[in-house]
Write an enzyme that holds these catalytic residues in place. Structure first.
Site, PDB file in Angstrom:
ATOM      1  N   TYR A 137       1.079  -1.372   0.339  1.00 34.85           N
ATOM      2  CA  TYR A 137       0.172   0.063  -0.102  1.00 34.85           C
ATOM      3  C   TYR A 137       0.989   1.397   0.477  1.00 34.85           C
ATOM      4  CZ  TYR A 137      -3.561   3.273   0.934  1.00 34.85           C
ATOM      5  OH  TYR A 137      -4.339   4.284   1.241  1.00 34.85           O
ATOM      6  N   PRO A 147      -3.743  12.284   1.833  1.00 31.72           N
ATOM      7  CA  PRO A 147      -4.480  12.619   3.222  1.00 31.72           C
ATOM      8  C   PRO A 147      -4.189  11.232   4.057  1.00 31.72           C
ATOM      9  CG  PRO A 147      -5.807  11.777   1.568  1.00 31.72           C
ATOM     10  CD  PRO A 147      -4.431  11.636   1.106  1.00 31.72           C
ATOM     11  N   VAL A 161      -9.741   9.827   7.259  1.00 35.61           N
ATOM     12  CA  VAL A 161     -10.440  10.682   7.088  1.00 35.61           C
ATOM     13  C   VAL A 161     -11.811   9.998   7.159  1.00 35.61           C
ATOM     14  CG1 VAL A 161     -12.079  11.693   4.977  1.00 35.61           C
ATOM     15  CG2 VAL A 161      -9.092  11.545   4.855  1.00 35.61           C
TER      16      VAL A 161
END
Length: 133
Positions: free
Chosen positions: A39, A69, A72
């Site tokens: 990832y 980000p 979230v």
């Protein structure tokens, strides 16, 4: 993603140049964790593509930037996150909370405006201070 960026850039160039491309990566591009190799590597690739595209298309007045980000709180993850998870993620931020979708959207909106005309090739953290470089 590259094909989409190339198509967008070609359209902008054909129209006379100028435009904005905003990619989305993750704070994992800059701060991956143990056991998460794939990832963070994929998100770091988005950052690298952003920087290369900024170099290639800058002469055409195209700005290419990327958002990174942190956590979230979206509807997508609501079914699998617990209050304890949110508390532990929030504790990582000097602001003491996770991001809302509006926090990320606000930075994307800024990048799309003329106020960001001199920003290109940037990977901007939207992490509440969880990542600062």
């Amino acid at each position: 993603m590259l094909t989409t960026m190339q198509a967008a850039a070609r359209t902008m160039i054909a129209a006379g140049g100028g435009g904005k491309i905003i990619n989305l990566a993750s704070m994992a591009a800059k701060k991956g964790g143990a056991g998460e190799g794939a990832y963070p590597a994929s998100k770091a690739a988005v950052v690298a593509l952003t920087r290369v595209a900024a170099l290639e298309w800058g002469e055409h007045g195209i700005n290419v930037n990327c958002l990174c980000p942190g956590y979230v709180l979206t509807e997508m993850g609501a079914a699998t996150r617990t209050d304890e998870m949110v508390a532990s993620w929030s504790a990582l931020s000097p602001l003491g909370r996770c991001a809302s979708p509006a926090d990320v959207a606000g930075v994307a909106l800024f990048l799309a405006t003329p106020d960001a005309d001199y920003l290109t090739g940037q990977a901007i953290n939207v992490t509440g201070g969880m990542v600062m470089s």
